[in-house]
Write a protein that holds these residues in place. Structure first.
Motif, short mmCIF file in Angstrom:
data_model
loop_
_atom_site.label_atom_id
_atom_site.label_comp_id
_atom_site.label_asym_id
_atom_site.label_seq_id
_atom_site.Cartn_x
_atom_site.Cartn_y
_atom_site.Cartn_z
N TYR A 1 0.83 -1.20 0.00
CA TYR A 1 0.00 0.00 0.00
C TYR A 1 0.86 1.25 0.00
O TYR A 1 1.98 1.27 0.53
N ALA B 1 -7.41 -3.94 3.24
CA ALA B 1 -7.98 -2.61 3.36
C ALA B 1 -7.16 -1.78 4.33
O ALA B 1 -6.70 -2.28 5.35
N ARG C 1 -7.06 1.63 6.78
CA ARG C 1 -7.89 2.62 7.48
C ARG C 1 -7.25 3.99 7.37
O ARG C 1 -6.03 4.12 7.47
N LEU D 1 -12.55 2.76 5.35
CA LEU D 1 -11.60 1.81 4.82
C LEU D 1 -11.46 1.98 3.32
O LEU D 1 -12.46 2.17 2.62
N THR D 2 -10.23 1.88 2.83
CA THR D 2 -9.96 1.85 1.40
C THR D 2 -9.49 0.45 1.07
O THR D 2 -8.49 -0.02 1.62
N PHE D 3 -10.21 -0.22 0.18
CA PHE D 3 -9.96 -1.62 -0.13
C PHE D 3 -9.15 -1.78 -1.40
O PHE D 3 -9.25 -0.98 -2.35
N TYR E 1 -21.02 1.43 1.73
CA TYR E 1 -20.03 1.17 0.68
C TYR E 1 -20.77 0.65 -0.55
O TYR E 1 -21.87 0.12 -0.45
N GLY F 1 -13.02 -4.14 -4.92
CA GLY F 1 -13.28 -4.09 -3.49
C GLY F 1 -14.36 -3.06 -3.21
O GLY F 1 -14.69 -2.23 -4.05
N GLU G 1 -16.15 0.28 -2.12
CA GLU G 1 -15.74 1.68 -2.17
C GLU G 1 -16.58 2.47 -1.18
O GLU G 1 -17.82 2.37 -1.17
#
Lengths: 112, 112
Positions: free
Chosen positions: A24, A89, A91, A100-102, B35, B42, B44
């Motif tokens: 990431y 994901a 945070r 959260l960004t997945f 989301y 994933g 969003e």
């Protein structure tokens, strides 16, 4: 912004061990999460790392290195039911509401 | 049981129609998230509530989207003048203070 990378697909054998990597690059970081998602179902929480090191939870372990922007999920004694998508994901920074960004997920196929 | 239900589970609508989805945490949780997930991606982030206050909205949430949580318990997500690109799984989640989020079963929207 956030950029999260994971392999698209992996295949492993029942009873074996598999490691799913996640890298990431984020503008802020306050924890990394792993979720499992079976086809047609909602994501299920697996693990959470905020400090460097290994967190173990039964057959599942998750590792984090903040300096390297790297995490992995380790699944031991694979079972057929572990065939699923595994989502990494990140945070957001504190005060960002904990959204959260997945990543796009890694589709794991467990074979006999 | 993740502690949140969603209704309906499936919705098929024609382009241009309005739709509304509901999310009910089983017990009261301060933090509630919406989301959206499309195939092969994933989830969003769309929006976040702390109690009844909507504290954050994604740029993904265009003017056609609105979310409410009037009494700090259940939440609704409305999409006006639906477009085919709105077809997705809409997921509601509650969050604990550590940042872990637990997803409901989702509402699958198909816009024809």
């Amino acid at each position: 912004g956030q950029n999260i990378d994971q392999p698209t697909e992996m295949t492993a054998t029942e009873g074996a061990i598999v490691q799913i990597n996640c890298t990431y690059q984020t503008s802020g970081f306050n924890g990394l999460f792993w979720y499992q998602q079976h086809a047609g179902e909602a994501p299920t929480f697996l693990s959470y790392n905020v400090l460097d090191g290994l967190e173990e939870k039964g057959r599942f372990s998750s590792f984090l290195s903040r300096s390297k922007g790297y995490s992995y999920l380790l699944l031991k004694e694979l079972q057929m039911k572990d065939s699923a998508s595994y989502l990494c994901a990140v945070r957001d920074i504190p005060g960002g509401g904990n959204k959260l960004t997945f990543g796009t997920g890694t589709q794991l196929k467990v074979e006999l | 049981d993740t502690g949140v239900s969603q209704d309906p589970r499936h919705k098929i609508t024609k382009r241009g129609q309005n739709v509304t989805f509901r999310c009910d945490p089983i017990s009261e949780h301060n933090r509630l998230y919406w989301y959206r997930q499309t195939l092969g991606q994933g989830p969003e982030f769309l929006t976040y509530f702390q109690n009844e206050a909507q504290l954050e909205k994604s740029r993904l949430l265009s003017d056609r989207f609105s979310a409410e949580r009037p009494k700090g318990s259940f939440s609704t997500l409305e999409i006006q003048r639906t477009e085919q690109g709105d077809s997705a799984m809409y997921l509601c989640a509650w969050g604990n203070p550590d940042g872990e989020q637990y997803f409901g079963p989702g509402t699958r929207l198909t816009v024809t």
